[in-house]
Design a protein around this motif. Structure first.
Motif, short mmCIF file in Angstrom:
data_model
loop_
_atom_site.label_atom_id
_atom_site.label_comp_id
_atom_site.label_asym_id
_atom_site.label_seq_id
_atom_site.Cartn_x
_atom_site.Cartn_y
_atom_site.Cartn_z
N UNK A 1 60.66 40.91 17.40
CA UNK A 1 59.40 41.59 17.13
C UNK A 1 59.65 42.74 16.16
N UNK A 2 58.62 43.56 15.91
CA UNK A 2 58.73 44.55 14.84
C UNK A 2 59.63 45.72 15.18
N UNK A 3 59.92 45.93 16.47
CA UNK A 3 60.85 46.98 16.86
C UNK A 3 62.27 46.41 16.90
N UNK A 4 63.26 47.13 16.44
CA UNK A 4 64.65 46.64 16.51
C UNK A 4 65.08 46.40 17.96
N UNK A 5 65.60 45.20 18.21
CA UNK A 5 66.25 44.87 19.48
C UNK A 5 67.54 44.16 19.10
N UNK A 6 68.66 44.86 19.26
CA UNK A 6 69.95 44.36 18.78
C UNK A 6 70.95 44.27 19.93
N UNK B 1 70.67 47.71 21.88
CA UNK B 1 69.75 48.73 21.40
C UNK B 1 68.36 48.13 21.55
N UNK B 2 67.49 48.82 22.29
CA UNK B 2 66.20 48.21 22.60
C UNK B 2 65.12 49.26 22.80
N UNK B 3 63.88 48.90 22.50
CA UNK B 3 62.76 49.79 22.84
C UNK B 3 62.71 50.00 24.35
N UNK B 4 62.17 51.14 24.77
CA UNK B 4 62.12 51.45 26.20
C UNK B 4 61.37 50.40 27.00
N UNK B 5 60.45 49.71 26.36
CA UNK B 5 59.67 48.71 27.10
C UNK B 5 60.53 47.54 27.57
N UNK C 1 61.20 57.87 18.15
CA UNK C 1 62.60 58.09 17.80
C UNK C 1 63.04 57.11 16.72
N UNK C 2 64.05 57.51 15.95
CA UNK C 2 64.67 56.63 14.96
C UNK C 2 65.76 55.82 15.67
N UNK C 3 65.56 54.52 15.86
CA UNK C 3 66.55 53.74 16.63
C UNK C 3 67.93 53.71 15.98
N UNK C 4 67.98 53.78 14.66
CA UNK C 4 69.27 53.65 13.96
C UNK C 4 70.17 54.86 14.20
N UNK C 5 69.58 56.00 14.54
CA UNK C 5 70.38 57.18 14.84
C UNK C 5 71.05 57.08 16.20
#
Length: 353
Positions: free
Chosen positions: A38-43, A54-58, A77-81
């Motif tokens: 999806x549009x939020x990074x999930x790695x 690395x994932x959104x809180x949801x 928040x900036x996930x890459x940081x």
């Protein structure tokens, strides 16, 4: 975690500092987690010491069941940081990761080298474990049962799309998790186009039908093709069917450990060529199958890798006569010194309904 340990060995051999995977078959293979991108990074991030999501809180609670640390971030928040990645290192990025994410990784970490993660992941996935093969065998059983149920209900006047939907309904009724690809149900002259999706063409008496179908079961794919005729098929169709059947059988007989994949393709292609139909065999003889419906190895003219025990792939030669009809027969096989065919559906004759 054994799979991650093996991945780290390959990373060390190839001097790769980080592997970044997105939702998809590679992430599923290493963790069992399946989700769409999806549009939020999930790695999933792997380096020589760490592995974490690395994932959104949801997704935080959902991922907590996978025994892998989760670094979560909120929408402000900036996930890459939050990624523990050193700049200027070598990074392998999932082949199917959205380009927008890849660009963000490049801009944030200035990697010294970027490679396709599948260049190393394929080395893990190309040889199946016994439990993977057992899952696929059960998937084939479900798919075949569904096919037999579905063809009992086809009759002149139904269109290709309706028959394909009937087949999908049977899959789900019999325990499939879904389809590995939208089934290809084509009829009459449409059968000469190997990957034509089902249309609104209505079938009629005397038509030939191609059923190319597969399911998803416990995360793994199946892929089978059989030929069906509405009433007795004409002599020309039977002739082509017999040629394809011979090509497929000789290719399956050729399969054993240490034979190059291209040699298997060559055997099938030579049979069809000898009958004068070589230019109408317009695709490779087969492809690997596992989590993805198409993966390594490829049974193709230029694929020189040697066959190894527990490889799983299809054998599916075909002949396609433009604007007339096409014939393809497809089995799934795994290698245990020689080919073991997973399918139990008869293929000696065309199915007549």
């Amino acid at each position: 975690m054994k799979r991650i340990a093996r991945l780290r060995e390959l990373m060390k051999e190839r001097m790769i500092d980080y592997v970044i995977l997105g939702p998809g078959s590679n992430m599923f293979y290493l963790t069992g987690f399946t989700e769409e991108q999806m549009e939020r990074p999930l790695f999933l991030i792997i380096d020589s010491w760490n592995v974490y999501f690395l994932a959104p809180k949801l997704y935080e609670e959902q991922l907590s069941h996978f025994n892998i640390p989760v670094v979560s971030y909120s929408d402000d928040e900036n996930p890459y940081k939050k990624l523990n990645i050193e700049k200027g290192k070598s990074i392998a990025i999932d082949d199917t990761l959205w380009s927008s994410f890849t660009i963000d990784i490049i801009n944030n970490f200035s990697p010294s080298q970027i490679i396709k993660a599948n260049e190393i992941m394929k080395e893990l996935r190309i040889i199946k474990q016994d439990e993977e093969i057992e899952i696929m065998k059960e998937g084939v059983r479900i798919a075949e049962k569904s096919f037999l149920n579905a063809i009992n209900h086809i009759k002149p006047g139904l269109n290709e799309k309706k028959i394909a939907k009937m087949l999908v309904d049977e899959f789900l009724n019999n325990g499939a998790d879904g389809v590995s690809f939208e089934p290809i149900v084509t009829s009459g002259p449409n059968t000469s186009m190997p990957h034509l999706r089902s249309t609104t063409r209505e079938i009629k008496q005397g038509d030939i039908l191609i059923f190319d179908f597969g399911i998803k079961y416990k995360g793994y794919s199946t892929d089978t093709t059989r030929v069906v005729s509405i009433g007795k098929p004409i002599e020309e169709i039977v002739k082509i069917f017999e040629i394809v059947k011979e090509a497929q059988q000789k290719a399956e007989d050729m399969i054993k450990e240490n034979v190059q994949a291209c040699e298997i393709d060559k055997v099938a292609r030579q049979v069809i060529t000898n009958y004068g139909f070589g230019k109408y065999f317009i695709h490779r003889t087969g492809h690997g199958i596992g989590i993805d419906v198409h993966e390594e190895p490829y049974i193709a003219p230029n694929y020189k890798r040697k066959i190894e025990k527990n490889m799983v792939f299809t054998i599916e030669p075909g002949i396609y006569l433009p604007e007339k009809f096409g014939i393809r027969i497809e089995d799934m096989v795994y290698v245990n010194s020689k080919a073991v065919v997973m399918n139990n559906l008869q293929k000696e004759e065309i199915f007549i309904v």
